[in-house]
Design an enzyme around this catalytic site. Structure first.
Site, PDB file in Angstrom:
ATOM      1  N   HIS A 373       0.806  -1.233   0.000  1.00  0.00           N
ATOM      2  CA  HIS A 373       0.000   0.000   0.000  1.00  0.00           C
ATOM      3  C   HIS A 373       0.827   1.267   0.000  1.00  0.00           C
ATOM      4  O   HIS A 373       0.264   2.351   0.149  1.00  0.00           O
ATOM      5  CB  HIS A 373      -0.922   0.050   1.222  1.00  0.00           C
ATOM      6  CG  HIS A 373      -1.953  -1.024   1.281  1.00  0.00           C
ATOM      7  ND1 HIS A 373      -3.235  -0.853   0.834  1.00  0.00           N
ATOM      8  CD2 HIS A 373      -1.881  -2.293   1.742  1.00  0.00           C
ATOM      9  CE1 HIS A 373      -3.926  -1.970   1.032  1.00  0.00           C
ATOM     10  NE2 HIS A 373      -3.122  -2.861   1.575  1.00  0.00           N
ATOM     11  N   LYS A 564      -9.349  13.401   4.544  1.00  0.00           N
ATOM     12  CA  LYS A 564      -8.386  12.289   4.517  1.00  0.00           C
ATOM     13  C   LYS A 564      -7.408  12.536   5.647  1.00  0.00           C
ATOM     14  O   LYS A 564      -7.425  13.617   6.260  1.00  0.00           O
ATOM     15  CB  LYS A 564      -7.648  12.250   3.175  1.00  0.00           C
ATOM     16  CG  LYS A 564      -7.075  13.614   2.745  1.00  0.00           C
ATOM     17  CD  LYS A 564      -6.396  13.570   1.390  1.00  0.00           C
ATOM     18  CE  LYS A 564      -7.342  13.545   0.221  1.00  0.00           C
ATOM     19  NZ  LYS A 564      -7.163  12.452  -0.693  1.00  0.00           N
ATOM     20  N   ARG A 565      -6.563  11.541   5.967  1.00  0.00           N
ATOM     21  CA  ARG A 565      -5.546  11.789   6.979  1.00  0.00           C
ATOM     22  C   ARG A 565      -4.719  13.016   6.581  1.00  0.00           C
ATOM     23  O   ARG A 565      -4.538  13.295   5.400  1.00  0.00           O
ATOM     24  CB  ARG A 565      -4.638  10.557   7.124  1.00  0.00           C
ATOM     25  CG  ARG A 565      -5.298   9.378   7.822  1.00  0.00           C
ATOM     26  CD  ARG A 565      -5.734   9.738   9.232  1.00  0.00           C
ATOM     27  NE  ARG A 565      -4.598   9.893  10.105  1.00  0.00           N
ATOM     28  CZ  ARG A 565      -4.191   8.984  10.977  1.00  0.00           C
ATOM     29  NH1 ARG A 565      -4.849   7.843  11.123  1.00  0.00           N
ATOM     30  NH2 ARG A 565      -3.129   9.188  11.740  1.00  0.00           N
ATOM     31  N   LYS A 570      -0.184  14.566   1.005  1.00  0.00           N
ATOM     32  CA  LYS A 570      -1.561  14.764   0.535  1.00  0.00           C
ATOM     33  C   LYS A 570      -1.842  16.244   0.248  1.00  0.00           C
ATOM     34  O   LYS A 570      -2.839  16.587  -0.372  1.00  0.00           O
ATOM     35  CB  LYS A 570      -2.556  14.208   1.551  1.00  0.00           C
ATOM     36  CG  LYS A 570      -2.433  12.696   1.746  1.00  0.00           C
ATOM     37  CD  LYS A 570      -3.420  12.195   2.788  1.00  0.00           C
ATOM     38  CE  LYS A 570      -3.213  10.739   3.175  1.00  0.00           C
ATOM     39  NZ  LYS A 570      -3.810   9.773   2.219  1.00  0.00           N
ATOM     40  N   THR A 672      -9.090   6.069  -1.776  1.00  0.00           N
ATOM     41  CA  THR A 672     -10.408   5.439  -1.913  1.00  0.00           C
ATOM     42  C   THR A 672     -11.503   6.479  -1.695  1.00  0.00           C
ATOM     43  O   THR A 672     -12.608   6.335  -2.210  1.00  0.00           O
ATOM     44  CB  THR A 672     -10.578   4.267  -0.919  1.00  0.00           C
ATOM     45  OG1 THR A 672     -10.039   4.686   0.348  1.00  0.00           O
ATOM     46  CG2 THR A 672      -9.843   3.037  -1.394  1.00  0.00           C
ATOM     47  N   LYS A 676     -15.323   7.442  -3.502  1.00  0.00           N
ATOM     48  CA  LYS A 676     -16.589   7.723  -2.796  1.00  0.00           C
ATOM     49  C   LYS A 676     -17.165   9.053  -3.266  1.00  0.00           C
ATOM     50  O   LYS A 676     -18.381   9.188  -3.472  1.00  0.00           O
ATOM     51  CB  LYS A 676     -16.355   7.747  -1.283  1.00  0.00           C
ATOM     52  CG  LYS A 676     -15.915   6.393  -0.724  1.00  0.00           C
ATOM     53  CD  LYS A 676     -15.361   6.497   0.700  1.00  0.00           C
ATOM     54  CE  LYS A 676     -14.575   5.244   1.045  1.00  0.00           C
ATOM     55  NZ  LYS A 676     -13.737   5.418   2.259  1.00  0.00           N
TER      56      LYS A 676
HETATM   57  C1  26Q Z   1       3.075   0.962  10.573  1.00  0.00           C
HETATM   58  C2  26Q Z   1       3.970   0.687  11.584  1.00  0.00           C
HETATM   59  C3  26Q Z   1       3.654   0.966  12.882  1.00  0.00           C
HETATM   60  C4  26Q Z   1       2.426   1.534  13.180  1.00  0.00           C
HETATM   61  C5  26Q Z   1       1.535   1.809  12.178  1.00  0.00           C
HETATM   62  C6  26Q Z   1       1.864   1.542  10.865  1.00  0.00           C
HETATM   63  C7  26Q Z   1       0.911   1.836   9.787  1.00  0.00           C
HETATM   64  C8  26Q Z   1      -0.453   1.810  10.022  1.00  0.00           C
HETATM   65  C9  26Q Z   1      -1.346   2.109   9.005  1.00  0.00           C
HETATM   66  C10 26Q Z   1       1.350   2.153   8.534  1.00  0.00           C
HETATM   67  C11 26Q Z   1       0.452   2.443   7.527  1.00  0.00           C
HETATM   68  C12 26Q Z   1      -0.898   2.418   7.755  1.00  0.00           C
HETATM   69  C13 26Q Z   1      -1.885   2.745   6.746  1.00  0.00           C
HETATM   70  C14 26Q Z   1      -1.617   2.972   5.491  1.00  0.00           C
HETATM   71  C15 26Q Z   1      -2.666   3.330   4.540  1.00  0.00           C
HETATM   72  O1  26Q Z   1      -3.797   3.565   4.929  1.00  0.00           O
HETATM   73  N1  26Q Z   1      -2.360   3.388   3.248  1.00  0.00           N
HETATM   74  C16 26Q Z   1      -3.363   3.733   2.263  1.00  0.00           C
HETATM   75  O2  26Q Z   1      -3.962   2.540   1.805  1.00  0.00           O
HETATM   76  C17 26Q Z   1      -5.075   2.816   0.984  1.00  0.00           C
HETATM   77  C18 26Q Z   1      -5.725   1.509   0.635  1.00  0.00           C
HETATM   78  O3  26Q Z   1      -4.951   0.803  -0.278  1.00  0.00           O
HETATM   79  C19 26Q Z   1      -4.650   3.600  -0.246  1.00  0.00           C
HETATM   80  O4  26Q Z   1      -5.811   3.943  -0.950  1.00  0.00           O
HETATM   81  C20 26Q Z   1      -3.889   4.858   0.152  1.00  0.00           C
HETATM   82  O5  26Q Z   1      -3.371   5.482  -0.986  1.00  0.00           O
HETATM   83  C21 26Q Z   1      -2.756   4.485   1.100  1.00  0.00           C
HETATM   84  O6  26Q Z   1      -2.115   5.659   1.566  1.00  0.00           O
END
Ligand code: 26Q
Length: 845
Positions: A373, A564-565, A570, A672, A676
């Protein structure tokens, strides 16, 4: 009444007292649940009591389908999808289950007849915020589509006691509040204490010889925990399939720590319990500071070990041999968070089930598939060897062994290419040594996929380039999708009804049918109905904005939304630069005509991400000035909606005119939210990034506002040595804005507040805001012009919705099923509750 409104659900094959779907039965069930579960008479019941009574009423109907589903799968002998994810961002269940059970209207009627309001009851639900953002929400959409497509599947994850923090805005800054989603109980989960498993940590390994004279390895752990599963049924849309989401909670393992009890150390034993439960206490925010947090690795290993043990137990219970494990299960790794599963499955097979290494490796490689991702190098997970080995000594050995065999094989194919070996190695040895989780996932999987076409190509050419050269068939693409049940039917009921009134309701299960709307773009009656729905949705959002922020906005202004976050890539701050541009134009010439806009922002910043938090302060500060300036005369409003989560997002997408998808090209894997918005008839202003590329292809260039550097432009600019200062000097309006930010125009004279942001832009600007500024503003001017022609805009809006069929998560899941998992649907028949319970018998777990 539209087809969607028909009172009798088509899944209702059986009507009985416990599970019937008629209004009378539903009303009685609610009254019973209020009495027997909440312990209340109506005259003392609160809204929450009624919510609970309704939730249990719906749950009873789910359970009937859930049990039938398990029975259908038991005998079927088919391959099951196991979606391994550290995050499932489900959002509230009640409304979605009512839609999928096809009892929304009858329940609404029953509730209204009782003098209550269904919307109010639905609003009582605390959503399970067990995810950070896109990745977690994607897992939730996929679980819903898997069930809707009747595909045997189970989701495995962590039952965090505290999900993603709640956000409040104080003095324009984000403040984090603990998310206590479980405080009033969770009616949607079922504890399955019988299926608890043990997970070990720490200690050392040793060789021993079996009675047959074989040398084997034994892991002597330091301590063990118990994983206790909580199951949530995930119902498909108008099918009887209710799959399982199994989330693990950590508890102390009495059996392992029994010595303490024997020695009479009662307090020590109780203490061990608290320590154990810490493991699943809290979801980690997606933070830059997170690298190397031991508890995070414990969480990952914990839920993966629980899940693999569970899968093996099911497999053996059905009388299968472990050599066929991969024929009955495929495990999708949602990013690298569950990647330690590759080593854990090897350990379980080799150490605990005495399988020869080569056989175990074949089974493992045929079991896992990995979804990437992210391309951001800083987001690629790696664990310091020391920490890893202390926590999981046996797994580190196994990883070394996998690595050695793998690199031997590479060396044969590419002799004397040390660079290649170093790049492919599971161990980063460039400085301090790390385990590279993406490499582990790649080697241990039969398939690797990116989440949008552009992203998958970039995976092949950048992060996993050497793997792609080694295995050219292994990396594929599955473009993300979102479920139209939650993101259209439930969130935008008026639009859903309008669509259904014209083309029937087949589109809910087959989103490509929205194509039929194209024929209606010149139907003025339809167009004005479309506009009215949009306006009503904007009025509703305007009311929420007023309630949440006290800011009054004009529902006839253009709703320009970025939710979004919060992250630099972004580029919420690029959006702010545009807002200030418009503001400065009005200040220079207050009488000029301007298309009125309401800018809405929403999103959480990781608690340790200073720059993201400053971006929130920037948005709210610019809002403070713009919203109150008499020269603006209400033509521009800037709003930051606090606590953006699934619940709060549902009224946002339907109310948007313009969707902001403005990440630096190459940085957003897919997105995503972009889907929407477009489904709900918003137009996109966006870069050629992630799924924007495919959205533009689908809706047509003329219905999409494209701007900015491409991935190739970005690379070339960086190669030649990007100097943001040049753009500052080149564009006087940009220069003016940067100077205003520095001189305190938006910070009550404070020249320090935004300095870190300004300095970052002027001297580094890693996300190329200044390079894209001019193109963005010009594109926004085209947006304003287009919006002024309401008829044309409405046509473009309709065409956006009409052409979004591809972005249903049903299509994504079909792609996974066909191209990766090789799985087929198993339809489920309902059994009568009474008949199913004709006799009682006692079984061993
Ligand atoms: C990693 C290590 C330690 C703690 C947390 C994390 C962590 C947690 C969540 C790292 C990444 C995430 C989330 C990533 C994420 O949401 N990525 C998004 O995924 C979507 C679904 O595929 C994409 O549409 C987005 O582009 C992408 O940013």
């Amino acid at each position: 009444m539209t087809a969607q409104n028909t009172a009798l659900p088509n899944t209702m094959q059986v009507e009985d007292d416990r599970t019937g779907l008629s209004i009378g039965t539903l009303r009685r069930a609610m009254a019973d649940n209020l009495f027997y579960i909440q312990g209340k008479y109506p005259d003392i019941a609160t809204q929450n009591d009624y919510y609970m009574a309704l939730a249990y009423t719906v749950r009873d109907r789910l359970l009937q389908r859930w049990l039938a589903t398990r029975e259908a799968y038991d005998g079927a002998g088919v391959r099951m999808v196991c979606y391994l994810s550290a995050e499932f961002l489900l959002g509230p269940h009640l409304g979605n289950n009512l839609v999928n059970l096809n009892i929304y209207q009858p329940v609404e009627k029953a509730i209204t007849e009782s003098g209550l309001n269904l919307d109010q009851l639905i609003a009582q639900e605390e959503e399970p915020g067990l995810g950070n953002g896109g990745l977690g929400r994607l897992a939730a959409c996929y679980m819903e589509s898997l069930a809707s497509l009747e595909i045997p599947a189970i989701g495995y994850g962590i039952r965090y006691e505290f999900g993603i923090f709640d956000q409040e805005i104080c003095d324009g800054w984000q403040v984090e509040i603990t998310d206590k989603w479980l405080q009033y109980g969770n009616p949607w989960e079922i504890l399955q204490a019988d299926s608890a498993v043990e997970v070990k940590f720490g200690g050392y390994t040793e060789f021993y010889t079996t009675e047959q004279g074989e040398q084997r390895v034994r892991w002597v752990p330091n301590y063990a925990l118990k994983g206790v599963p909580y199951d949530t049924p995930i119902l498909g849309y108008r099918v009887n399939t209710a799959n399982t989401l199994r989330l693990w909670k950590a508890e102390a393992s009495e059996s392992f720590n029994f010595q303490r009890f024997n020695q009479g150390d009662y307090y020590g034993a109780v203490n061990a319990k608290t320590t154990a439960e810490n493991l699943t206490k809290v979801l980690y925010p997606n933070d830059e500071q997170i690298q190397g947090k031991e508890l995070r690795l414990q969480q990952q290993y914990f839920f993966v070990s629980c899940s693999l043990q569970d899968m093996i137990r099911i497999h053996l219970a059905e009388g299968n041999r472990l050599e066929t494990f991969h024929e009955k299960f495929t495990a999708q790794l949602n990013d690298t968070h569950p990647a330690v599963g590759v080593a854990e499955l090897m350990r379980l097979l080799v150490d605990e089930h005495a399988m020869p290494w080569d056989t175990a490796w074949q089974v493992t490689q045929k079991t896992f598939a990995y979804t990437n991702h992210t391309l951001l190098p800083e987001a690629l997970e790696k664990w310091p060897i020391g920490l890893f080995g202390r926590l999981l000594p046996r797994h580190l050995e196994i990883i070394y062994e996998i690595n050695q065999r793998f690199l031997d094989q590479v060396q044969q194919q590419f002799p004397d290419d040390d660079g290649k070996l170093a790049a492919l190695s599971l161990i980063d040895e460039s400085g301090e040594r790390y385990v590279r989780m993406a490499n582990l996932a790649s080697v241990g999987s039969y398939s690797i996929n990116g989440v949008a076409a552009l992203h998958s190509e970039l995976v092949k050419s950048t992060v996993l380039k050497d793997f792609h050269q080694l295995w050219p068939q292994k990396i594929t693409n599955v473009t993300n999708g979102v479920t139209p049940r939650r993101w259209l039917v439930l969130s935008n009921p008026q639009l859903a009804e309008l669509i259904t009134s014209k083309i029937g309701n087949g589109w809910v299960q087959d989103l490509d049918q929205l194509k039929q709307l194209e024929a209606l773009v010149n139907d003025s009656g339809f167009c004005s109905a479309w506009q009215q729905v949009k306006l009503a949705n904007k009025q509703r959002l305007a009311q929420r904005i007023l309630d949440f922020t006290g800011i009054e906005v004009d529902p006839t202004s253009m709703f320009d939304i970025q939710v979004k976050r919060i992250h630099e890539y972004k580029r919420q701050h690029l959006n702010v630069l545009h807002i200030i541009t418009l503001y400065n134009r009005l200040k220079a010439n207050p009488t000029q005509t301007m298309v009125p806009r309401t800018f809405v922002f929403g999103g959480k910043a990781a608690p340790g991400y200073f720059m993201a938090k400053l971006m929130i302060k920037l948005i709210t500060s610019v809002g403070e000035v713009v919203n109150h300036d008499p020269d603006v005369a209400g033509r521009l409003k800037v709003v930051f909606l606090p606590d953006y989560n699934v619940t709060n997002s549902q009224p946002v997408y339907p109310a948007a005119d313009l969707s902001e998808q403005i990440s630096t090209a190459g940085k957003e894997a897919s997105g995503t939210g972009n889907m929407k918005f477009s489904m709900n008839g918003a137009l996109t202003i966006g870069t050629l990034d992630g799924a924007n590329v495919e959205i533009r292809d689908a809706v047509g260039d003329e219905n999409f506002f494209l701007f900015g550097l491409t991935v190739e432009d970005v690379m070339a600019l960086k190669d030649q040595g990007y100097q943001p200062k040049k753009y500052y000097h080149r564009h006087s309006s940009l220069q003016n804005i940067i100077d205003q930010l520095s001189s305190g125009v938006f910070s009550q004279g404070d020249q320090n507040l935004f300095r870190p942001l300004v300095d970052n832009l002027l001297y580094q600007d890693p996300y190329l805001l200044l390079a894209d500024y001019q193109a963005y503003v010009e594109c926004q001017d085209r947006v304003s012009q287009a919006y002024a022609d309401a008829t044309h805009w409405t046509r473009m809006s309709i065409l956006n919705s009409a052409r979004m069929g591809k972005f249903s998560s049903d299509r994504s899941i079909r792609d996974y099923a066909k191209n990766i998992w090789q799985v087929k649907p198993v339809p489920v028949k309902l059994k009568e509750y009474i008949q199913a319970n004709a006799g009682l018998q006692v079984n061993t777990p």
